[in-house]
Write a protein that holds these residues in place. Structure first.
Motif, short mmCIF file in Angstrom:
data_model
loop_
_atom_site.label_atom_id
_atom_site.label_comp_id
_atom_site.label_asym_id
_atom_site.label_seq_id
_atom_site.Cartn_x
_atom_site.Cartn_y
_atom_site.Cartn_z
N GLY A 62 49.87 48.62 46.38
CA GLY A 62 50.82 49.06 45.38
C GLY A 62 51.22 50.52 45.53
O GLY A 62 50.80 51.21 46.46
N GLU A 63 52.07 50.98 44.59
CA GLU A 63 52.62 52.34 44.65
C GLU A 63 52.47 53.02 43.29
O GLU A 63 52.95 52.51 42.27
N ILE A 64 51.86 54.18 43.29
CA ILE A 64 51.59 54.91 42.06
C ILE A 64 52.87 55.36 41.37
O ILE A 64 52.91 55.51 40.14
N LEU A 65 53.96 55.55 42.11
CA LEU A 65 55.21 56.03 41.52
C LEU A 65 56.09 54.89 41.01
O LEU A 65 57.24 55.12 40.61
N MET A 66 55.55 53.68 40.99
CA MET A 66 56.27 52.52 40.47
C MET A 66 55.47 51.90 39.32
O MET A 66 54.25 51.98 39.27
N ALA A 67 56.21 51.29 38.40
CA ALA A 67 55.61 50.48 37.34
C ALA A 67 56.00 49.03 37.59
O ALA A 67 56.96 48.75 38.30
N ARG A 68 55.23 48.12 37.01
CA ARG A 68 55.62 46.72 37.08
C ARG A 68 55.29 46.02 35.78
O ARG A 68 54.50 46.50 34.95
N SER A 69 55.90 44.87 35.62
CA SER A 69 55.69 44.06 34.43
C SER A 69 54.25 43.55 34.38
O SER A 69 53.67 43.19 35.41
N SER A 70 53.69 43.49 33.19
CA SER A 70 52.36 42.91 33.03
C SER A 70 52.40 41.39 33.19
O SER A 70 51.37 40.76 33.46
N ALA A 71 53.58 40.80 33.03
CA ALA A 71 53.70 39.35 33.09
C ALA A 71 54.27 38.85 34.41
O ALA A 71 53.93 37.76 34.87
N ASP A 72 55.13 39.64 35.04
CA ASP A 72 55.81 39.22 36.27
C ASP A 72 55.74 40.34 37.30
O ASP A 72 56.51 41.29 37.24
#
Length: 242
Positions: free
Chosen positions: A111-121
């Protein structure tokens, strides 16, 4: 040689290359990551239990990443790409130091620390601004955002892609990692039999698996002269000074 005209170097990097830029991980040996137990900041259970603390921890790590700079090893790898070699970086690190040095083909296994992602998708990903990730900040499907980081106990969604990249290597260079973490530990098994493999790490002599040559130096010392030799001769070869 692969089907691509340019020699294809696949580089597997880990904590050792980022540590020289001042970014620490729990792999230092004490089981802590910046004085936090990994069970408290790097598991889905920790996020379920105390999401605000987890988000705050990654906001701090994100700011450290922004303040860090690529080191000589990052720059050398990018220079090889600019010299016409095909360079694919597969990194276990979540920082963007390879990209900032100029590498264009970087796969972040964890993964990438400068990105966020959905908890569901997990496929819904978003850049993180200076404000970090806040409670109540939702994805397009209405779920809380979380760091785009693979936590312990979670699948590694980019692993299959990484295997495909390694399978196309003419030469594999491992930098700053023992490849002890699964499933990354199995990546070398995907390389063509004829592809040489070289490990650069201060503990390389002790860590190198059978059939892997070793350069027992930190990344910033061991990688640049190797890259300079390759650029000079225009080919990937196993140095006789290892």
């Amino acid at each position: 040689m692969s089907e691509h005209q340019a020699p294809h170097l696949v580089v597997l990097t880990g904590a050792g290359i980022s540590a020289e830029s001042g970014l620490k991980t729990f792999r230092d040996g004490d089981g802590l990551w910046e004085n936090h137990r990994v069970e408290d900041v790097a598991t889905p259970e920790a996020f379920d239990r105390d999401p605000e603390s987890v988000l705050r921890f990654y906001d701090e790590r994100r700011e450290q990443t922004r303040q860090a700079s690529p080191n000589a090893a990052h720059h050398a790898l990018a220079e090889l790409e600019r010299a016409g070699f095909r360079v694919s970086v597969i990194t276990q690190n979540i920082d963007d130091l390879h990209e900032r040095a100029g590498s264009r083909d970087v796969l972040h296994l964890h993964g990438e620390i400068l990105m966020a992602r959905s908890s569901a998708d997990p496929s819904l990903r978003y850049p993180v601004g200076r404000q970090g990730i806040r409670m109540g900040e939702l994805c397009d499907k209405g779920s809380q955002l979380r760091p785009d980081v693979v936590w312990f106990g979670e699948p590694v969604p980019r692993y299959a892609q990484a295997c495909d990249v390694v399978a196309e290597a003419d030469f594999v260079l491992v930098v700053g990692t023992s490849l002890a973490v699964m499933p990354a530990a199995m990546l070398l098994d995907q390389a063509p039999i004829e592809a040489p493999c070289l490990l650069v790490d201060p503990q390389a002599e002790a860590l190198a698996p059978r059939g892997v040559r070793a350069i027992s130096q930190p990344a910033s010392q061991g990688v640049p002269p190797l890259i300079e030799h390759w650029r000079h001769v225009g080919a990937l070869w196993m140095p006789d000074w290892t």
